[in-house]
Enzyme design. Structure first.
Site, PDB file in Angstrom:
ATOM      1  N   ARG A  47       0.859  -1.198   0.000  1.00 15.67           N
ATOM      2  CA  ARG A  47       0.000   0.000   0.000  1.00 15.67           C
ATOM      3  C   ARG A  47       0.887   1.237   0.000  1.00 15.67           C
ATOM      4  O   ARG A  47       0.623   2.231  -0.671  1.00 15.67           O
ATOM      5  CB  ARG A  47      -0.946   0.001   1.209  1.00 15.67           C
ATOM      6  CG  ARG A  47      -1.680   1.328   1.342  1.00 15.67           C
ATOM      7  CD  ARG A  47      -2.905   1.336   2.267  1.00 15.67           C
ATOM      8  NE  ARG A  47      -2.834   0.451   3.407  1.00 15.67           N
ATOM      9  CZ  ARG A  47      -2.078   0.676   4.487  1.00 15.67           C
ATOM     10  NH1 ARG A  47      -1.320   1.752   4.569  1.00 15.67           N
ATOM     11  NH2 ARG A  47      -2.094  -0.182   5.486  1.00 15.67           N
ATOM     12  N   TYR A  99     -16.625  16.161 -15.647  1.00 12.56           N
ATOM     13  CA  TYR A  99     -17.084  14.774 -15.596  1.00 12.56           C
ATOM     14  C   TYR A  99     -18.101  14.613 -14.455  1.00 12.56           C
ATOM     15  O   TYR A  99     -17.847  15.053 -13.323  1.00 12.56           O
ATOM     16  CB  TYR A  99     -15.877  13.840 -15.403  1.00 12.56           C
ATOM     17  CG  TYR A  99     -16.300  12.418 -15.124  1.00 12.56           C
ATOM     18  CD1 TYR A  99     -17.118  11.727 -16.008  1.00 12.56           C
ATOM     19  CD2 TYR A  99     -15.881  11.768 -13.967  1.00 12.56           C
ATOM     20  CE1 TYR A  99     -17.522  10.431 -15.745  1.00 12.56           C
ATOM     21  CE2 TYR A  99     -16.279  10.465 -13.699  1.00 12.56           C
ATOM     22  CZ  TYR A  99     -17.104   9.802 -14.595  1.00 12.56           C
ATOM     23  OH  TYR A  99     -17.504   8.519 -14.322  1.00 12.56           O
ATOM     24  N   ASP A 171      -7.398  18.812 -14.308  1.00 13.69           N
ATOM     25  CA  ASP A 171      -7.701  17.464 -14.792  1.00 13.69           C
ATOM     26  C   ASP A 171      -7.293  17.425 -16.268  1.00 13.69           C
ATOM     27  O   ASP A 171      -7.934  18.037 -17.120  1.00 13.69           O
ATOM     28  CB  ASP A 171      -9.200  17.180 -14.604  1.00 13.69           C
ATOM     29  CG  ASP A 171      -9.590  15.758 -15.016  1.00 13.69           C
ATOM     30  OD1 ASP A 171      -8.880  15.170 -15.859  1.00 13.69           O
ATOM     31  OD2 ASP A 171     -10.606  15.256 -14.507  1.00 13.69           O
ATOM     32  N   LYS A 196      -8.037   6.308 -19.198  1.00 16.16           N
ATOM     33  CA  LYS A 196      -8.343   6.785 -20.549  1.00 16.16           C
ATOM     34  C   LYS A 196      -7.099   6.706 -21.438  1.00 16.16           C
ATOM     35  O   LYS A 196      -6.614   5.633 -21.710  1.00 16.16           O
ATOM     36  CB  LYS A 196      -8.936   8.190 -20.456  1.00 16.16           C
ATOM     37  CG  LYS A 196     -10.050   8.324 -19.399  1.00 16.16           C
ATOM     38  CD  LYS A 196     -11.209   7.418 -19.704  1.00 16.16           C
ATOM     39  CE  LYS A 196     -12.387   7.457 -18.761  1.00 16.16           C
ATOM     40  NZ  LYS A 196     -12.232   7.670 -17.366  1.00 16.16           N
TER      41      LYS A 196
END
Ligand code: P1T
Length: 380
Positions: A47, A99, A171, A196
């Site tokens: 992690r 978004y 973004d 993406k």
């Protein structure tokens, strides 16, 4: 290194000192042996740190011209980490056309924790200052916006953020660093849905942050580890592999995007085409200044603005797949009002242009003649 070399080699020196493998191994392990408590080779628990993720994070930093890269389990997990820099009572000024999932995270999760969001049109950057007060800590900019393809002037936002001593996050999912490098334009944080274009093959969900400032990076690494929304080593490998062809893929996305935007503009059944490369696009000049090309994301509306017409078109498509998401090698089509922006109330989404007949295309890298034929038959 130039960008087209960085995608392949950036941050990748000495990836596998053990055997010299050219690609970093997929370190599919949760933990690492220690000779004595704390006696490890830099990795103690996955992690916190994993070598495959580190290789990817170094690549992310390199392609965005940043010092530090961080990879997360999704784009929204990356945004979640940024908002966790804030305190109750803090305020954020955000793009209003963004978004739907980002909007939902801001509105339905973080407002409960006492953070206030102002969603505003940012195409005219001079309006932003009206919403800044002593509680404002962050400007959240998405450009090009999803799905209306508005362009926001990153440099102008940066000078506003700097004059008020607040952070600017961009973004950069739609543009990718091939087309636009927000840190160079004055942003403090670059965010990606790596799901993406960075991944590029519709086979992984991932998010990324890139920053220059060491102190800001420390805070974000702390949140990444403390909240734990990390990606796994297999996914890190896939995105690292995707990045290696980013430059040639985006080049073709742009070529195909241009041909399709021109085709749609001249089609008798189409009302409006939203693509920042069109000289008629209201923010075309800013796009030309801050982007190297205009990408493969296009939105358009059909004449008459009927939802049924738009749905028929997307159902008729044969090469374009009707699906959520974008940025893969294959062409996708979506109906934002009922798909990606469905979590935004109708009155809100219509204010930004997300009307019932809006169709969004993620133009892939297939032969463009086939794509145009497909759109022709679907519109027919
Ligand atoms: O899906 P995820 O990896 O969590 O990323 C969220 C996200 C953030 N920012 C932008 C600009 C995005 O487009 C997305 C995800 N978008 C879609 C799934 C979509 O179809 O538009």
């Amino acid at each position: 290194m130039k960008f087209n070399t960085k995608t392949i080699h950036g941050g990748q020196h000495n990836v596998d000192p053990a055997y010299g493998s050219v690609m970093p191994p997929i370190y599919q392990t949760s933990t690492y042996s220690q000779s004595t408590p704390g006696g490890h080779k830099g990795f103690e628990y996955s992690r916190t740190r994993n070598p495959t993720r580190t290789a990817l994070q170094n690549s992310l930093a390199s392609i965005e011209n940043g010092k530090h890269g961080l990879a997360f389990g999704s784009g929204l997990a990356a945004i979640d980490a940024v908002i966790k820099l804030l305190q109750p009572g803090d305020e954020v000024v955000s793009t209003n056309d963004l978004y739907g999932g980002s909007y939902r995270l801001f509105k339905n999760v973080f407002e409960k924790f006492g953070i206030k969001f102002h969603f505003i049109g940012m195409q005219d950057a001079s309006k932003i200052e009206n919403y800044i007060n002593e509680n404002t800590k962050l400007l959240w900019v998405e450009t090009p916006t999803n799905p209306m393809m508005n362009i926001i002037d990153i440099k102008a936002c940066s000078s506003i953020a700097k004059s008020h001593n607040i952070l600017l996050a961009v973004d950069n999912t739609f543009a990718t660093p091939y087309l636009q490098q927000p840190l160079d334009l004055g942003a403090d944080i670059v965010m990606h849905s790596a799901t993406k274009y960075l991944g590029g093959h519709s086979d992984v969900v991932m998010g990324a942050l890139i920053v220059n400032d060491n102190e800001l990076a420390e805070k974000l690494y702390f949140i990444q580890n403390a909240s734990g929304a990390v990606c796994g080593p297999q996914d890190s490998f896939l995105v690292l592999r995707g990045i290696k062809t980013l430059h040639i893929r985006i080049q073709r996305h742009c070529e195909n995007g241009k041909a399709i935007a021109n085709f749609l503009t001249s089609h008798p059944k189409i009302e409006k085409v939203y693509w920042p490369g069109l000289p008629t696009h209201p923010n075309h000049d800013i796009a030309k200044q801050q982007m190297n090309d205009f990408g493969g994301m296009i939105s358009f509306t059909t004449k008459g603005n009927l939802m049924a017409d738009a749905i028929k078109v997307v159902e008729n498509l044969k090469i374009f797949t009707l699906a959520e998401s974008l940025g893969g090698v294959e062409s996708l089509a979506g109906h934002p009002a009922s798909m990606t922006q469905a979590s935004i109330p109708k009155e809100e989404r219509e204010k930004t242009g997300v009307v019932d007949s809006l169709i969004r295309l993620s133009v892939g890298i297939e032969d463009v003649d086939d794509l145009i034929e497909d759109l022709k038959q679907a519109l027919g």
